[in-house]
Design an enzyme around this catalytic site. Structure first.
Site, PDB file in Angstrom:
ATOM      1  N   ARG A  82       0.827  -1.213   0.000  1.00  0.00           N
ATOM      2  CA  ARG A  82       0.000   0.000   0.000  1.00  0.00           C
ATOM      3  C   ARG A  82       0.863   1.266   0.000  1.00  0.00           C
ATOM      4  O   ARG A  82       0.436   2.337  -0.404  1.00  0.00           O
ATOM      5  CB  ARG A  82      -0.947  -0.052   1.215  1.00  0.00           C
ATOM      6  CG  ARG A  82      -1.892   1.101   1.328  1.00  0.00           C
ATOM      7  CD  ARG A  82      -3.143   0.746   2.147  1.00  0.00           C
ATOM      8  NE  ARG A  82      -2.856   0.097   3.409  1.00  0.00           N
ATOM      9  CZ  ARG A  82      -2.424   0.730   4.497  1.00  0.00           C
ATOM     10  NH1 ARG A  82      -2.214   2.027   4.482  1.00  0.00           N
ATOM     11  NH2 ARG A  82      -2.210   0.065   5.617  1.00  0.00           N
TER      12      ARG A  82
ATOM     13  N   ASP B  82      -6.702  17.917 -16.006  1.00  0.00           N
ATOM     14  CA  ASP B  82      -6.895  16.519 -16.400  1.00  0.00           C
ATOM     15  C   ASP B  82      -6.461  16.404 -17.866  1.00  0.00           C
ATOM     16  O   ASP B  82      -7.090  16.971 -18.757  1.00  0.00           O
ATOM     17  CB  ASP B  82      -8.379  16.147 -16.229  1.00  0.00           C
ATOM     18  CG  ASP B  82      -8.654  14.679 -16.535  1.00  0.00           C
ATOM     19  OD1 ASP B  82      -7.919  14.096 -17.362  1.00  0.00           O
ATOM     20  OD2 ASP B  82      -9.610  14.121 -15.965  1.00  0.00           O
TER      21      ASP B  82
ATOM     22  N   TYR C  58     -15.361  15.337 -17.027  1.00  0.00           N
ATOM     23  CA  TYR C  58     -15.863  13.972 -16.827  1.00  0.00           C
ATOM     24  C   TYR C  58     -16.907  13.979 -15.699  1.00  0.00           C
ATOM     25  O   TYR C  58     -16.664  14.570 -14.638  1.00  0.00           O
ATOM     26  CB  TYR C  58     -14.683  13.055 -16.511  1.00  0.00           C
ATOM     27  CG  TYR C  58     -15.091  11.688 -16.034  1.00  0.00           C
ATOM     28  CD1 TYR C  58     -15.913  10.873 -16.810  1.00  0.00           C
ATOM     29  CD2 TYR C  58     -14.667  11.205 -14.794  1.00  0.00           C
ATOM     30  CE1 TYR C  58     -16.307   9.623 -16.366  1.00  0.00           C
ATOM     31  CE2 TYR C  58     -15.045   9.951 -14.344  1.00  0.00           C
ATOM     32  CZ  TYR C  58     -15.873   9.172 -15.137  1.00  0.00           C
ATOM     33  OH  TYR C  58     -16.260   7.946 -14.685  1.00  0.00           O
TER      34      TYR C  58
ATOM     35  N   LYS D 158      -7.307   4.894 -19.681  1.00  0.00           N
ATOM     36  CA  LYS D 158      -7.667   5.307 -21.038  1.00  0.00           C
ATOM     37  C   LYS D 158      -6.468   5.159 -21.984  1.00  0.00           C
ATOM     38  O   LYS D 158      -5.962   4.069 -22.143  1.00  0.00           O
ATOM     39  CB  LYS D 158      -8.219   6.731 -20.999  1.00  0.00           C
ATOM     40  CG  LYS D 158      -9.296   6.934 -19.932  1.00  0.00           C
ATOM     41  CD  LYS D 158     -10.505   6.061 -20.210  1.00  0.00           C
ATOM     42  CE  LYS D 158     -11.706   6.325 -19.361  1.00  0.00           C
ATOM     43  NZ  LYS D 158     -11.663   5.959 -17.978  1.00  0.00           N
TER      44      LYS D 158
HETATM   45  N1  PLP Z   1     -10.841  11.777 -16.251  1.00  0.00           N
HETATM   46  C1  PLP Z   1     -11.446  11.565 -17.429  1.00  0.00           C
HETATM   47  C2  PLP Z   1     -11.301  12.585 -18.510  1.00  0.00           C
HETATM   48  C3  PLP Z   1     -12.187  10.392 -17.657  1.00  0.00           C
HETATM   49  O1  PLP Z   1     -12.792  10.207 -18.837  1.00  0.00           O
HETATM   50  C4  PLP Z   1     -12.290   9.437 -16.606  1.00  0.00           C
HETATM   51  C5  PLP Z   1     -13.070   8.202 -16.776  1.00  0.00           C
HETATM   52  O2  PLP Z   1     -13.787   8.015 -17.747  1.00  0.00           O
HETATM   53  C6  PLP Z   1     -11.657   9.709 -15.383  1.00  0.00           C
HETATM   54  C7  PLP Z   1     -10.933  10.870 -15.236  1.00  0.00           C
HETATM   55  C8  PLP Z   1     -11.742   8.727 -14.235  1.00  0.00           C
HETATM   56  O3  PLP Z   1     -10.897   7.659 -14.493  1.00  0.00           O
HETATM   57  P1  PLP Z   1     -11.127   6.155 -13.961  1.00  0.00           P
HETATM   58  O4  PLP Z   1     -12.317   5.615 -14.671  1.00  0.00           O
HETATM   59  O5  PLP Z   1      -9.840   5.482 -14.298  1.00  0.00           O
HETATM   60  O6  PLP Z   1     -11.364   6.237 -12.503  1.00  0.00           O
END
Ligand code: PLP
Length: 386
Positions: A59, A183, A112, A208
């Site tokens: 962890r 992001d 998101y 992704k």
């Molecule tokens: N940021 C974006 C732009 C996303 O599209 C996503 C998920 O679809 C996330 C963050 C969150 O990621 P995770 O699904 O790996 O938790």
């Protein structure tokens, strides 16, 4: 005790230890150990207190996570990185470690849905105030307050695929003394490196494009060493560490990131040009797209692998999805295969209908993440489905 003298059950438990070798594996081994043996109490005490760097307990960190962190930190041009179990856990660690009760955040509203929901629903529980505004420099500037500590946005917005003027937004934040969290999941460091523009922290869902094969789940935060040290402490408390196998898969994906993103972006451009002759398309590579000029200035020679288009309503969206064979309906993106999603019922289902209307997510909107296929096959499928 000599191995040859061990009784059967002891031998089975303690096994045999691998021999050292002058050669080394060209792929990193997967270190599945959840705990590490310490040679004596002095070492245990020093390692547990953080005075001596060594693996201790999974962890707290492990070799596969560290390899991923070092690689992504280098790609983003950051001092250090923290790997988490998902993009969402990385977001939680980011907001919780960087903000405190009484702080205010200005967030783009076109993000998101999971991040929106985290900020909107959990932020107030931590005493953090959040203002959601359109991702435009003027709107962000207007929303600033004396207690604004951070500004949050995505390099390519979700799901309308706009490219905000990140450099201007970062300039506004700097003047106001606010940190900038970006992001960079959609753009990836292949197309944008926000830390080099002055952002403080870059967030990724490694699930992704970084992983890229629909099999890994991870999240990353990249930034200054001191920020990562604090974030890591919280991640350890929360138990937010990435698993070794997911870190290994994500890193394996990262090795072909640049190839995949360039090819998928070229495919997205072809698909967007084709679709724009039939329906309303959101893609910054199209000359008439509202983000075209900013994308040309900011992105590194391509416009990304994400596009969306509006079929006008729920019934048309349903018919289109049903007619596709190669292009699957998935709650994700960034795969080697072209995939699609329905933001209103999936990534943005967390929002109320009123919130969805405000961010422009209608029932006929389909979001596509292009893969690395021969694009003619995808064009043929879409021609038929339309
Ligand atoms: N940021 C974006 C732009 C996303 O599209 C996503 C998920 O679809 C996330 C963050 C969150 O990621 P995770 O699904 O790996 O938790």
């Amino acid at each position: 005790m000599k191995e040859a003298l061990m009784r059967l059950s002891t031998r089975a438990v303690h096994g045999v230890h691998p021999q050292p070798s002058v050669t080394e594996p060209i792929a990193p081994p997967i270190s599945v150990a959840s705990v590490y043996a310490h040679p004596d109490l002095d070492v245990l005490e020093a390692v547990a207190a953080g005075r001596r760097p060594a693996w201790h307990y999974r962890r707290y960190g492990h070799p596969n996570g560290r390899l991923l962190e070092e690689t992504v930190a280098a790609l983003e041009g950051g001092e250090d990185a923290l790997a988490c179990a998902s993009g969402q856990s990385a977001s939680l660690v980011l907001f919780w470690s960087a903000l405190a009760k009484g702080d205010h955040v200005v967030s783009a509203q076109e993000i998101y849905g999971g991040t929106y929901s985290l900020l909107d629903r959990q932020g107030p529980r931590l005493g953090i105030e959040v203002s959601f505004v359109p991702c435009e420099p003027e709107a962000i500037e207007r929303a600033l307050r004396p207690n604004t500590r951070a500004i949050f946005f995505e390099t390519i917005t979700n799901p309308l695929i706009r490219v905000p003027d990140a450099k201007r937004i970062i300039g506004i934040a700097k003047k106001a003394g606010a940190a900038v969290f970006v992001d960079n999941t959609f753009a990836t460091p292949v197309l944008a490196r926000p830390l080099l523009w002055g952002a403080d922290v870059v967030l990724h869902s490694g699930t992704k494009f970084l992983g890229g094969h629909g099999d890994a789940m991870s999240g990353l935060l990249v930034g200054k060493r001191e920020f990562v040290r604090r974030a890591r402490k919280l991640a350890v408390s929360l138990g937010a560490a990435v698993s070794p196998f997911d870190a290994w898969l994500t890193l394996r994906g990262v090795r072909t990131l640049s190839l995949r993103v360039r090819r998928a972006s070229a495919n997205a451009h072809r698909l967007a040009a084709f679709l724009s002759r039939k329906v309303r398309v959101h893609y910054p590579g199209l000359p008439r797209d509202p983000s075209h000029q900013v994308a040309e200035d900011l992105l590194n020679g391509a416009y990304g692998a994400m596009l969306s288009f509006d079929l006008g309503g729920w019934a048309a969206a349903k018919r289109f999805v049903k007619a596709c064979r190669l292009v699957r309906l998935v709650p994700s993106l960034g795969d080697v295969a072209t995939t699609m999603t329905h933001p209103a019922r999936c990534s943005h289902a967390y929002l109320t209908p009123e919130e969805r209307r405000r961010v422009g997510v209608g029932e006929g909107l389909i979001r596509v993440s292009t893969g690395v296929e021969d694009i003619e096959d995808i064009l043929e499928e879409f021609r038929r489905a339309l």
